[in-house]
Structures are given as C-alpha cells and as structure tokens.
Write a protein that holds these residues in place. Structure first.
Motif, PDB file in Angstrom:
ATOM      1  N   ILE A   1      16.113 -20.052 -22.024  1.00  0.00           N
ATOM      2  CA  ILE A   1      17.449 -19.902 -22.952  1.00  0.00           C
ATOM      3  C   ILE A   1      18.118 -18.635 -22.869  1.00  0.00           C
ATOM      4  O   ILE A   1      19.626 -18.699 -23.045  1.00  0.00           O
ATOM      5  CB  ILE A   1      16.231 -20.362 -24.889  1.00  0.00           C
ATOM      6  N   ALA A   2      17.137 -17.892 -22.979  1.00  0.00           N
ATOM      7  CA  ALA A   2      17.857 -16.209 -23.431  1.00  0.00           C
ATOM      8  C   ALA A   2      18.778 -15.703 -21.985  1.00  0.00           C
ATOM      9  O   ALA A   2      20.305 -15.559 -22.055  1.00  0.00           O
ATOM     10  CB  ALA A   2      16.729 -15.865 -22.858  1.00  0.00           C
TER      11      ALA A   2
ATOM     12  N   VAL B   1      16.113 -15.370 -27.455  1.00  0.00           N
ATOM     13  CA  VAL B   1      17.454 -15.001 -27.060  1.00  0.00           C
ATOM     14  C   VAL B   1      18.313 -13.932 -26.763  1.00  0.00           C
ATOM     15  O   VAL B   1      18.505 -13.477 -26.049  1.00  0.00           O
ATOM     16  CB  VAL B   1      17.812 -16.210 -28.373  1.00  0.00           C
TER      17      VAL B   1
END
Lengths: 209, 209
Positions: A129-130, B180
């Motif tokens: 997700i990063a 994130v």
DNA sequence: GTCTATAACGTGATAGAC
DNA sequence: GTCTATCACGTTATAGAC
C-alpha cells in the motif's frame, strides 16, 4: 422463462449467508467481541456449519478482513491513479466516493482502524500500500503543481492526512458526534452529504498559493 | 528526613498497580480482547487480587473508562471555556493541549472511539457533554465572530468537526499512517509536533471571511 | 450438507490456607 | 492482604447420526 431475481438472503448459498453475516457482526463488534454463535444466528444457520465451511473463527475473520480492506482500498486506488483527471477533480472524487462508501457502510472505518492495530504487519505485508499511494497519479500531480507554484507548499503527507481526516473522522466518531451535537440520523446523513461538496472546497482553500 | 520520591511501580499500592496496569492493557486492547490475567501479569500481582480490589473485570473497566473520559474531556472543557482568551488563541490551545495529550498517550483516541460505540448512552447519560460544548465560550465567540462578519460562514458544527478531525485522526490512524508513509517513530512524532502549529494556521485560513 | 450432542479449552471469579 | 488451587461458565470446535 424465469426472470432473473435480485439476490435476497433466502437465495444465497449457505456459505454466502455465513459470509454476509460474519461481515455484519465483525464490522459491528470487532473480532474479540463477536461470538461464532452471533454469526450463526445472524445467518440463520447452525453453528456447526460455520466450522464446516470456514474451519475456524479466525480463518473466517481473515477472509472478512481482507475482503473489507480490498473493498476500502479499491475505490481509492482507482481514483488516485486515474490519469485522465486533474488534481482538483481527483480531490472531489475522493471525497465523494469515500463518503458514499461510508454512508452505505458506516461501521467500516472504525472496524479497520481498530482491527488493524492488533495486526498491522499481517495486512500490509500482503498489500504494497505504501508504494501504491506514494507513487499514485494524485501524489505526482500534487508535487508537480507544487513545483510549478500552482498550489501552496503544504507538505504532501499533511495534505493526505488532512484530506483523509476530514473525510473519515466524522464517521469514526459518529456515535459521539451525534450525541454531542444532538443530531438525528437524517440530520447526520445530511451533514455528511454536505461534506462531499464542502471538503473539496476547503482543501482548495488550503492549497491556494 | 526521607526525601519525597517520585512514584515508581514498586512504590505504588497494590490497588494503584492494578489500576495502572488495567489502564495500559484496556487502552491497548479494548475491553473484549483483554483478559484479567493480562492485567494481573502487567501489574505483577496475583489474579485473585484483581477481584479482591475491584470485584469484577467489568467494574474495573468502568472505572478506567470514566477516568479516561474525564481526563480527555477536562483539558478540552478548560480551554473551551476560558473567558480570557479570544477565538484564535483558543484554537491554538486546543491543538496544542490535545496533541500533547495524545503524544503522551497515543492509545486514547482509538480506545475512546471503539469502546464508546458499544455503550454510547451509558457515558453520555452521566456527562452532559452536549450542553457543555455547544454552550462553551469557544462556540459563543465563534458565532459572534460570524455575526460580526469577522470570519467565514462555515457552520459551527463543521468547524468543530474539521478542527477535531485534523487533531485526532492522525493518532487514531497512526499504525496505518506509519506504514503507508514509511515513517519511523521519531519522524511520526516530529510530524505531530509540527501539526500543533500548522493546524491553527490552516483553520485560520479556512475561516478567512 | 445439515443437524444434535458434546468434547476441549479459555476465562472470570471464588474458596480457603497462610 | 496475598497466595494457590479450583470451580463455573461460556465459547470454539468436532464427532457422529441423518
């Protein structure tokens, strides 16, 4: 010739009924507070069938968790990476699609925030997700607009936090908010509808150079 | 003449040790997921002593919950109702005091949001929080400034939501946020420190007439 | 596939010695 | 007040009939 019917609970397979019930109950109460009996009852089936189809409470929970995260992220990724829209309209679409999602399913934000705390790494090890967010079209457009002096110098991470805060927080805090402001459910809903158009305006104001 | 010592775990009474341990564990895991054995171990005492001093897990939880809510609200009420400061400096002080509180005790926001969902009415029946906030000096000053045309026409409830969102949300979402944005703990802390001064600036921008 | 009955286990709470 | 041992109960999971 039989007409295609919309799915109703009776039409679903047993497995689907359990899955839907599990989603409802887990979302509302979280993993620790739900009992498998709650799910069985909600699904209208026998408790033993839950284990027959899903082996254990934990396996079932992981399925729901993954499904929910994917549901929550998919909308985001689609909007964030749409190359055809500009920064301003992306902000509009993020606000609209997230608020719509949470009006429809208000338990989701608190469910995700609470359950992720226990198992942060489990989920994000499986979801890159990063990278996806930081390299999104939205972020590239934001940085370009900044480099070109078209918007203020608010750091990208603060921009992201502020946008998501204004969108998500009132849903996570809904029960408290309703009490504090003495809001009826329709009043609350109306307010969230209003925010779909207000948040992009506010964000634009903050980004004025 | 013995020097007054700062409290350390060994110095606390058994009851205080249990209470402190309960606070830690409940804040981190929530009511449903904590076991009384977790608390006993954290406190370094025998499980039976927990019931000796507090009768039940539920009684102990209620004490911690009330104490936490009071802790969280007290800072707010003090700032909200300080008649000596103007609107702008109140906004500054709200941001600073809340962010300081949550840097010190990062589990609190998610704890309150999660646990209140189950028992909204229990708490607010005992705390007349609606009146306190809506009739606070802050809200009166806000409405007056609006009537005098000194600030924009953002509805008071949206003002309150936006302010609290920007302050609280990044703490509620801390685990996810760190992942994130690939932030180390010191980087994250620095960011929250920055927000103590940035949020009031942003809010002022939004309130420009 | 679905049910009833029950095993296996974890957890909150207490009895009773010290 | 503090401990060990144990109870009582609720919950997850499974065995086995249908």
């Amino acid at each position: 010739m039989p007409v295609k019917k919309i799915d109703s609970p009776q039409d679903l397979s047993t497995e689907a009924k359990i899955r839907a019930a599990a989603r409802t109950v887990f979302h509302k109460k979280g993993f620790a507070a739900t009992r498998t009996r709650d799910i069985a009852e909600e699904a209208g089936i026998n408790l033993a069938l839950l284990n027959y189809y899903f082996r254990s409470k934990e396996k079932l929970f992981q399925i729901i968790m993954m499904e929910t995260m994917k549901h929550f992220m998919n909308g985001m990724i689609g909007v964030f990476n749409d190359e055809k829209t500009n920064l301003e309209s992306k902000i509009q679409r993020v606000a609209i699609s997230y608020i719509d999602l949470m009006i429809k399913d208000p338990e989701i934000p608190l469910f995700i925030l609470s359950e992720i705390r226990a198992n942060v790494d489990d989920f994000f090890s499986q979801m890159p997700i990063a990278k996806v967010i930081l390299n999104s079209a939205l972020m590239r457009q934001y940085k370009k607009a900044q480099a070109d002096g078209e918007i203020s110098n608010m750091e990208p991470i603060h921009f992201l936090i502020n946008l998501m805060s204004m969108i998500v927080f009132p849903f996570a805090a809904a029960p408290m908010l309703k009490k504090v402001a003495s809001l009826t459910d329709p009043q609350y809903q109306k307010m969230m509808e209003d925010r779909k158009v207000l948040i992009p305006i506010w964000i634009n104001t903050l980004l004025k150079p």
